[in-house]
Write a protein that holds these residues in place. Structure first.
Motif, short mmCIF file in Angstrom:
data_model
loop_
_atom_site.label_atom_id
_atom_site.label_comp_id
_atom_site.label_asym_id
_atom_site.label_seq_id
_atom_site.Cartn_x
_atom_site.Cartn_y
_atom_site.Cartn_z
N SER A 488 0.85 -1.19 0.00
CA SER A 488 0.00 0.00 0.00
C SER A 488 0.88 1.24 0.00
O SER A 488 1.96 1.24 0.61
CB SER A 488 -0.90 0.03 1.24
N ALA A 489 0.42 2.29 -0.67
CA ALA A 489 1.05 3.59 -0.52
C ALA A 489 0.63 4.17 0.83
O ALA A 489 -0.56 4.16 1.15
CB ALA A 489 0.64 4.51 -1.65
N VAL A 490 1.60 4.63 1.63
CA VAL A 490 1.30 5.14 2.97
C VAL A 490 1.74 6.60 3.05
O VAL A 490 2.92 6.91 2.84
CB VAL A 490 2.00 4.30 4.06
N TYR A 491 0.79 7.48 3.36
CA TYR A 491 1.05 8.91 3.38
C TYR A 491 0.49 9.54 4.65
O TYR A 491 -0.45 9.02 5.25
CB TYR A 491 0.40 9.60 2.18
N GLN A 492 1.08 10.67 5.01
CA GLN A 492 0.53 11.58 6.01
C GLN A 492 0.15 12.87 5.29
O GLN A 492 1.00 13.54 4.68
CB GLN A 492 1.55 11.88 7.10
N ALA A 493 -1.14 13.23 5.32
CA ALA A 493 -1.62 14.48 4.73
C ALA A 493 -2.10 15.39 5.85
O ALA A 493 -2.93 14.98 6.68
CB ALA A 493 -2.74 14.22 3.74
N VAL A 494 -1.59 16.61 5.89
CA VAL A 494 -1.90 17.55 6.97
C VAL A 494 -2.47 18.82 6.35
O VAL A 494 -1.90 19.37 5.39
CB VAL A 494 -0.64 17.89 7.79
N CYS A 495 -3.60 19.29 6.91
CA CYS A 495 -4.19 20.55 6.45
C CYS A 495 -4.68 21.34 7.66
O CYS A 495 -5.54 20.88 8.40
CB CYS A 495 -5.34 20.31 5.48
N SER A 496 -4.14 22.52 7.83
CA SER A 496 -4.49 23.42 8.93
C SER A 496 -3.86 24.76 8.61
O SER A 496 -2.76 24.80 8.04
CB SER A 496 -3.95 22.84 10.24
N PRO A 497 -4.51 25.88 8.92
CA PRO A 497 -5.82 26.03 9.56
C PRO A 497 -6.90 26.37 8.54
O PRO A 497 -6.62 26.81 7.43
CB PRO A 497 -5.58 27.23 10.46
N PHE A 546 1.06 27.85 4.18
CA PHE A 546 0.51 28.54 5.34
C PHE A 546 -0.79 29.26 4.93
O PHE A 546 -1.35 28.98 3.89
CB PHE A 546 1.54 29.51 5.91
N GLU A 547 -1.27 30.14 5.78
CA GLU A 547 -2.53 30.85 5.56
C GLU A 547 -3.71 29.89 5.72
O GLU A 547 -3.58 28.75 6.13
CB GLU A 547 -2.55 31.55 4.20
N SER A 548 -4.92 30.35 5.37
CA SER A 548 -6.15 29.56 5.52
C SER A 548 -6.28 28.62 4.32
O SER A 548 -6.07 29.03 3.17
CB SER A 548 -7.36 30.48 5.59
N GLN A 549 -6.67 27.37 4.59
CA GLN A 549 -6.69 26.39 3.51
C GLN A 549 -7.60 25.22 3.85
O GLN A 549 -7.99 25.00 5.00
CB GLN A 549 -5.27 25.89 3.23
N ILE A 550 -7.92 24.44 2.81
CA ILE A 550 -8.75 23.25 2.96
C ILE A 550 -8.24 22.22 1.97
O ILE A 550 -7.84 22.56 0.85
CB ILE A 550 -10.25 23.56 2.76
N ALA A 551 -8.23 20.95 2.36
CA ALA A 551 -7.71 19.87 1.52
C ALA A 551 -8.82 18.90 1.18
O ALA A 551 -9.86 18.84 1.85
CB ALA A 551 -6.57 19.15 2.23
#
Length: 585
Positions: A488-497, A546-551
């Motif tokens: 399996s492909a294993v990833y960490q995806a982070v989205c904030s703030p 950085f800044e405001s975002q959504i994934a």
């Protein structure tokens, strides 16, 4: 006439039903009915009803709308005591969105992120912090709502984003320690803010105000009414650094105002956040939900002899028991983690805040043993899962340099280099929030073992991808785990703030920590401090932003694509620009 105080919020979704959560102005009967989209009239199928229950003088209802077709969206209406209260006049329709079934090949889009401070959607609040003292940036959730309303009005519009099938809120939905000017003024009318906890939230009543303010802005309210929303709480939903260490718990528990604060925070989190995460079967089997909806505070309680305050006391006792778990008290019947199945995608949301154990004898785990056993069991499957999503508010894989700092802080605070170093490490841990999975070495190793088992096929046929979804750190990035033999492909995806960006100084420190020379030096110092080698290898492959975002994750068959949208940094509400699109499998 009884009306809606908050909601409707579309919460748990499966292939046959959708859960609608509401708060009403008074006790009543809440009915939700799917409409025939052609005639906007009530349909013979797709309906549900529930009476409200009362906690602390507030009235809530959770309605299961059954009889829906998997993956088929339909408009709906809400009535309270027979009077239509939703949709509001002039507002676009809200759509019930049941999930695809396990054999349904249609793609699924999951939007996610965290950290949203509530403030007006205009200047100066939409400016950045370095532009104005009150600046918090533009609101990514608000921008998404504006974009989706335009999409529904004109689906053929160039650049229109599809409506997500699920919205995942990964913590800090509200900030109990950073309230809006309006809430600050309201608090001052009910108590003396010169005494602790000052202008922060103090009790259950104030928490209810916080949630109502966060989710009642018109565009946000509509968004939450039309996109099924899963969520898990984090520290600012209660208080900054919540459960960071045994020392912190000892210090805060000595404060005379803390019991009211922590019980009120957990009560509100259960009502406003966790209850909607549960599906119909889970709610039916939940003894707490049964106790709250039996007769506590129900209409006519005085006439029937029922105790109108029973539900409030029941939930408060639950909150105290839930809080005691961090001290190592076994309450294995309490679990905030949960699972949703979205077609052939499995979402397992892990509580990495309230489920912690941080005891004075040195035990530190991110998730209590019984709850971790449950999480591990949810990763087992028989080939019916193409993608496994493990959501935890706190990132598992950090920038390597930051990982080593956090691992070293745990070693030093445990006394590896003496008492003086331990005291300094504890102070630093609390001051700069060194509390991610890297600072809980036992749990970091346990997660690495779990990822290996899933990706190698030991828990069933290996899914195409295993993606860890997180927020908290006020920037976005993507990391890839290197697991020899993984299928399996294993990833960490982070989205904030969503809304609450870092200042420029902190950003410079973060970028410096990502350089090879600094990371190497930090690693060498961490090893001297007694930090163990990590149980997994990884590298950051994209970011930071950085800044405001959504994934978003777009899941289609065995393929998964990560997208990231940022708001336009000009202080004008609305506007999302895509800055990343990458295939993960």
């Amino acid at each position: 006439m009884t009306g809606l105080l908050l909601g409707p919020m579309q919460r748990h979704t499966d292939s046959a039903s959708v859960t609608i959560w509401v708060e009403t102005t008074a006790p009543g009967l809440v009915e939700v009915t799917a409409l025939d989209s052609a005639a906007a009239a009530a349909s013979a199928d797709g309906s549900g009803a529930a009476r409200t229950f009362t906690v602390g003088g507030h009235h809530y209802a959770v309605v299961t709308v059954g009889g829906l077709r998997a993956g088929v969206a339909r408009p709906y209406e809400v009535r309270v005591d027979g009077v239509r209260v939703w949709p509001l006049p002039g507002e676009p329709p809200s759509l019930l969105r049941p999930a695809p079934g396990p054999a349904d090949p249609r793609p699924v889009t999951l939007a996610f992120g965290s950290c949203r401070v509530t403030a007006p959607q205009d200047r100066p609040y939409t400016l950045n912090a370095d532009e104005h003292d009150s600046g918090l940036g533009t609101d990514a959730l608000h921008a998404l709502a504006l974009d989706l309303r335009e999409h529904l009005a004109d689906p053929a519009r160039t650049g229109a984003r599809p409506v997500p099938d699920v919205l995942l809120l990964l913590g800090d939905q509200v900030y109990a320690d950073h309230v809006s000017p309006e809430t600050r003024a309201w608090i001052a009318t009910r108590r003396d803010t010169t005494r602790p906890p000052g202008e922060e939230i103090a009790d259950f009543e104030e928490y209810t105000r916080l949630y109502r303010e966060a989710w009642s802005q018109p565009e946000i309210r509509w968004l939450l009414s039309t996109v099924p929303t899963a969520m898990v709480f984090d520290d600012h939903d209660v208080r900054d650094d919540w459960n960071i260490s045994a020392t912190w718990r000892g210090e805060i528990s000595a404060m005379p105002w803390w019991d009211e604060r922590i019980t009120g925070g957990i009560m509100a989190a259960w009502l406003y956040q966790h209850l909607g995460n549960l599906g119909p079967a889970q709610r039916a089997a939940d003894p707490l939900f049964a106790a709250l909806t039996a007769d506590g505070g129900a209409p006519g309680a005085a006439e029937t002899g029922a105790d109108p305050g029973a539900a409030t006391r029941t939930l408060r006792e639950f909150a105290r028991r839930a809080d005691a778990r961090a001290d190592g008290v076994d309450h294995d019947d309490i679990r905030w983690s949960y699972r949703w199945d979205l077609g052939r995608t499995r979402l397992v949301v892990i509580d990495s805040r309230s489920a912690r154990v941080v005891t004075p004898d040195g035990r530190r785990v991110m998730v209590a043993d019984a709850e971790w056993d449950w999480v591990r069991d949810q990763t087992r499957q028989d080939g019916d899962v193409d993608h496994l999503l493990l959501a935890t508010s706190l990132p598992y894989l950090l920038t390597p340099g930051i990982h080593w700092v956090e691992a070293a802080s745990e070693a030093l605070a445990a006394g590896r280099r003496g008492r003086f170093a331990a005291r300094q490490a504890e102070r630093l841990r609390q001051r700069v929030d060194l509390e991610h999975w890297a600072a809980f070495g036992e749990s970091f190793a346990s997660m690495a073992a779990l990822l290996r088992a899933v990706a190698s096929g030991a828990h069933g046929p290996a899914p195409a991808s295993v993606v860890l979804l997180s927020g908290d750190v006020h920037h976005a990035y993507l990391a890839r785990a290197d697991l020899p033999g993984a299928r399996s492909a294993v990833y960490q995806a982070v989205c904030s703030p969503f809304r609450n960006p870092l200042g420029k100084g902190v950003r410079r420190v973060d970028r410096l920590a990502r350089t090879g020379a600094v990371a190497g030096a930090v690693r060498a110092l961490a090893k001297l401090a007694g930090a163990p080698d990590p149980a997994i290898d990884w590298q950051v492959t994209a970011g930071p932003w950085f800044e405001s975002q959504i994934a978003y994750l777009d899941l289609a068959g065995r393929a998964v694509t990560l997208r990231l949208d940022k708001t336009e940094p000009d202080g004008t509400p609305g506007g999302l620009d895509e800055v990343l699109r990458v295939a993960l499998s």
